[in-house]
Write a protein that holds these residues in place. Structure first.
Motif, PDB file in Angstrom:
ATOM      1  N   UNK A   1       0.780  -1.226   0.000  1.00 38.84           N
ATOM      2  CA  UNK A   1       0.000   0.000   0.000  1.00 38.84           C
ATOM      3  C   UNK A   1       0.811   1.274   0.000  1.00 38.84           C
ATOM      4  N   UNK A   2       2.131   1.167  -0.040  1.00 34.81           N
ATOM      5  CA  UNK A   2       3.018   2.327  -0.056  1.00 34.81           C
ATOM      6  C   UNK A   2       3.676   2.376  -1.431  1.00 34.81           C
ATOM      7  N   UNK A   3       3.764   3.563  -2.022  1.00 34.44           N
ATOM      8  CA  UNK A   3       4.415   3.726  -3.317  1.00 34.44           C
ATOM      9  C   UNK A   3       5.903   3.389  -3.166  1.00 34.44           C
ATOM     10  N   UNK A   4       6.343   2.323  -3.843  1.00 35.42           N
ATOM     11  CA  UNK A   4       7.730   1.864  -3.744  1.00 35.42           C
ATOM     12  C   UNK A   4       8.720   2.951  -4.151  1.00 35.42           C
ATOM     13  N   UNK A   5       8.310   3.880  -5.015  1.00 40.26           N
ATOM     14  CA  UNK A   5       9.198   4.972  -5.446  1.00 40.26           C
ATOM     15  C   UNK A   5       9.488   5.957  -4.315  1.00 40.26           C
ATOM     16  N   UNK A   6       8.671   5.952  -3.276  1.00 41.56           N
ATOM     17  CA  UNK A   6       8.878   6.855  -2.135  1.00 41.56           C
ATOM     18  C   UNK A   6       9.718   6.228  -1.030  1.00 41.56           C
ATOM     19  N   UNK A   7       9.948   4.918  -1.126  1.00 44.79           N
ATOM     20  CA  UNK A   7      10.681   4.198  -0.084  1.00 44.79           C
ATOM     21  C   UNK A   7      12.169   4.224  -0.395  1.00 44.79           C
ATOM     22  N   UNK A   8      12.964   4.555   0.612  1.00 42.85           N
ATOM     23  CA  UNK A   8      14.411   4.595   0.447  1.00 42.85           C
ATOM     24  C   UNK A   8      15.098   4.342   1.775  1.00 42.85           C
ATOM     25  N   UNK A   9      16.332   4.805   1.872  1.00 47.35           N
ATOM     26  CA  UNK A   9      17.073   4.646   3.116  1.00 47.35           C
ATOM     27  C   UNK A   9      18.072   5.778   3.269  1.00 47.35           C
ATOM     28  N   UNK A  10      18.526   5.954   4.482  1.00 43.32           N
ATOM     29  CA  UNK A  10      19.546   6.941   4.800  1.00 43.32           C
ATOM     30  C   UNK A  10      20.556   6.276   5.724  1.00 43.32           C
ATOM     31  N   UNK A  11      21.825   6.609   5.535  1.00 37.03           N
ATOM     32  CA  UNK A  11      22.864   6.070   6.408  1.00 37.03           C
ATOM     33  C   UNK A  11      22.946   6.930   7.657  1.00 37.03           C
ATOM     34  N   UNK A  12      22.799   6.291   8.815  1.00 35.65           N
ATOM     35  CA  UNK A  12      22.855   6.990  10.101  1.00 35.65           C
ATOM     36  C   UNK A  12      24.301   7.202  10.540  1.00 35.65           C
ATOM     37  N   UNK A  13      24.499   8.045  11.528  1.00 29.01           N
ATOM     38  CA  UNK A  13      25.834   8.338  12.038  1.00 29.01           C
ATOM     39  C   UNK A  13      26.555   7.084  12.519  1.00 29.01           C
ATOM     40  N   UNK A  14      25.790   6.064  12.988  1.00 25.18           N
ATOM     41  CA  UNK A  14      26.407   4.827  13.470  1.00 25.18           C
ATOM     42  C   UNK A  14      26.669   3.829  12.344  1.00 25.18           C
ATOM     43  N   UNK A  15      26.358   4.216  11.101  1.00 24.80           N
ATOM     44  CA  UNK A  15      26.628   3.365   9.952  1.00 24.80           C
ATOM     45  C   UNK A  15      25.469   2.456   9.555  1.00 24.80           C
ATOM     46  N   UNK A  16      24.402   2.381  10.357  1.00 27.55           N
ATOM     47  CA  UNK A  16      23.256   1.545  10.007  1.00 27.55           C
ATOM     48  C   UNK A  16      22.377   2.279   8.997  1.00 27.55           C
ATOM     49  N   UNK A  17      21.581   1.505   8.274  1.00 25.49           N
ATOM     50  CA  UNK A  17      20.651   2.098   7.318  1.00 25.49           C
ATOM     51  C   UNK A  17      19.266   2.187   7.928  1.00 25.49           C
ATOM     52  N   UNK A  18      18.638   3.345   7.756  1.00 27.38           N
ATOM     53  CA  UNK A  18      17.302   3.600   8.281  1.00 27.38           C
ATOM     54  C   UNK A  18      16.347   3.789   7.100  1.00 27.38           C
ATOM     55  N   UNK A  19      15.158   3.219   7.209  1.00 29.48           N
ATOM     56  CA  UNK A  19      14.149   3.356   6.164  1.00 29.48           C
ATOM     57  C   UNK A  19      13.663   4.796   6.089  1.00 29.48           C
ATOM     58  N   UNK A  20      13.381   5.245   4.872  1.00 27.35           N
ATOM     59  CA  UNK A  20      12.800   6.571   4.658  1.00 27.35           C
ATOM     60  C   UNK A  20      11.543   6.426   3.815  1.00 27.35           C
ATOM     61  N   UNK A  21      10.665   7.405   3.944  1.00 32.98           N
ATOM     62  CA  UNK A  21       9.447   7.461   3.134  1.00 32.98           C
ATOM     63  C   UNK A  21       9.277   8.906   2.691  1.00 32.98           C
ATOM     64  N   UNK A  22       9.292   9.132   1.385  1.00 34.27           N
ATOM     65  CA  UNK A  22       9.243  10.499   0.874  1.00 34.27           C
ATOM     66  C   UNK A  22      10.464  11.281   1.326  1.00 34.27           C
ATOM     67  N   UNK A  23      11.559  10.563   1.582  1.00 35.53           N
ATOM     68  CA  UNK A  23      12.797  11.186   2.049  1.00 35.53           C
ATOM     69  C   UNK A  23      12.902  11.299   3.564  1.00 35.53           C
ATOM     70  N   UNK A  24      11.787  11.182   4.277  1.00 36.89           N
ATOM     71  CA  UNK A  24      11.782  11.346   5.736  1.00 36.89           C
ATOM     72  C   UNK A  24      12.165  10.035   6.428  1.00 36.89           C
ATOM     73  N   UNK A  25      13.182  10.048   7.303  1.00 41.40           N
ATOM     74  CA  UNK A  25      13.518   8.853   8.084  1.00 41.40           C
ATOM     75  C   UNK A  25      12.325   8.423   8.947  1.00 41.40           C
ATOM     76  N   UNK A  26      12.149   7.109   9.091  1.00 42.13           N
ATOM     77  CA  UNK A  26      11.033   6.551   9.855  1.00 42.13           C
ATOM     78  C   UNK A  26      11.499   5.987  11.189  1.00 42.13           C
ATOM     79  N   UNK A  27      10.643   6.119  12.197  1.00 44.34           N
ATOM     80  CA  UNK A  27      10.928   5.670  13.561  1.00 44.34           C
ATOM     81  C   UNK A  27       9.714   4.964  14.143  1.00 44.34           C
ATOM     82  N   UNK A  28       9.959   4.140  15.149  1.00 43.60           N
ATOM     83  CA  UNK A  28       8.901   3.613  15.996  1.00 43.60           C
ATOM     84  C   UNK A  28       8.937   4.436  17.290  1.00 43.60           C
ATOM     85  N   UNK A  29       7.936   4.297  18.143  1.00 43.55           N
ATOM     86  CA  UNK A  29       7.901   5.031  19.406  1.00 43.55           C
ATOM     87  C   UNK A  29       7.814   4.050  20.555  1.00 43.55           C
ATOM     88  N   UNK A  30       8.742   4.158  21.494  1.00 47.98           N
ATOM     89  CA  UNK A  30       8.780   3.222  22.622  1.00 47.98           C
ATOM     90  C   UNK A  30       7.565   3.386  23.541  1.00 47.98           C
TER      91      UNK A  30
END
Length: 177
Positions: A111-140
């Motif tokens: 249900x998400x446009x695959x063209x909007x899904x990407x990733x960004x390299x974090x300061x610790x070297x891990x890759x974080x998912x992005x949507x429309x360029x915005x990094x995505x997070x969960x909330x504890x």
């Protein structure tokens, strides 16, 4: 024979010392960012356990579509990040409260446009998912799948809409999508 036994005891002692040193080094928490990359043992469905996918779900509380991980945990975006170019600015203790959604080359998308899904390299070297360029997070602070307890926290955290904009926020309340 006695010399061989002493060498074996010394080697065993050295190995034990090396293992102790390795365990001690791994448990060091020099930075919360580093500690956040080692996943604790948690139940399969939790806001701190990656689910391996993105999906769209209807959220009754926000009366709109929202982005979730594969287990239904709502994903958020952070106004202090940037989308062009994508950059994650939630590190250290922030990343403990708001665990980054890991990026994977085999992420399942529903249900998400695959063209909007990407990733960004974090300061610790891990890759974080992005949507429309915005990094995505969960909330504890979300206790069950579908919770949106992180919506508008600090005026900078928002549930992600399927296009990466802020879900459940009116245009007048959100001048910067």
């Amino acid at each position: 024979m006695r010399s061989s036994s002493i060498r074996r005891s010394a080697a065993t002692g050295a190995l034990a010392a090396a293992m102790l040193l390795a365990v001690t080094a791994c448990s060091s928490t020099g930075s919360t960012e580093s500690a956040a990359t080692v996943a604790p043992q948690v139940p399969v469905a939790s806001p701190t356990n990656p689910a391996g996918g993105l999906a769209v779900a209807q959220n009754a509380k926000l009366a709109t579509s929202v982005v979730t991980d594969a287990n239904g945990w709502v994903l958020y975006r952070f106004d202090k990040d940037t989308s062009a170019p994508p950059a994650s600015n939630c590190i250290d203790t922030c990343a403990t409260t708001w665990p980054p959604e890991p990026a994977a080359s085999d992420t399942q998308i529903k249900g998400v446009d695959a063209n909007l899904v990407g990733s960004v390299k974090r300061a610790d070297g891990t890759l974080q998912a992005t949507l429309g360029g915005w990094p995505l997070y969960r909330y504890s602070g979300d206790k069950t799948a579908g919770d949106t307890n992180g919506q508008t926290v600090g005026g900078v955290w928002f549930v992600s809409a399927p296009d990466g904009t802020k879900a459940g926020v009116t245009a007048s309340a959100s001048p910067t999508q």
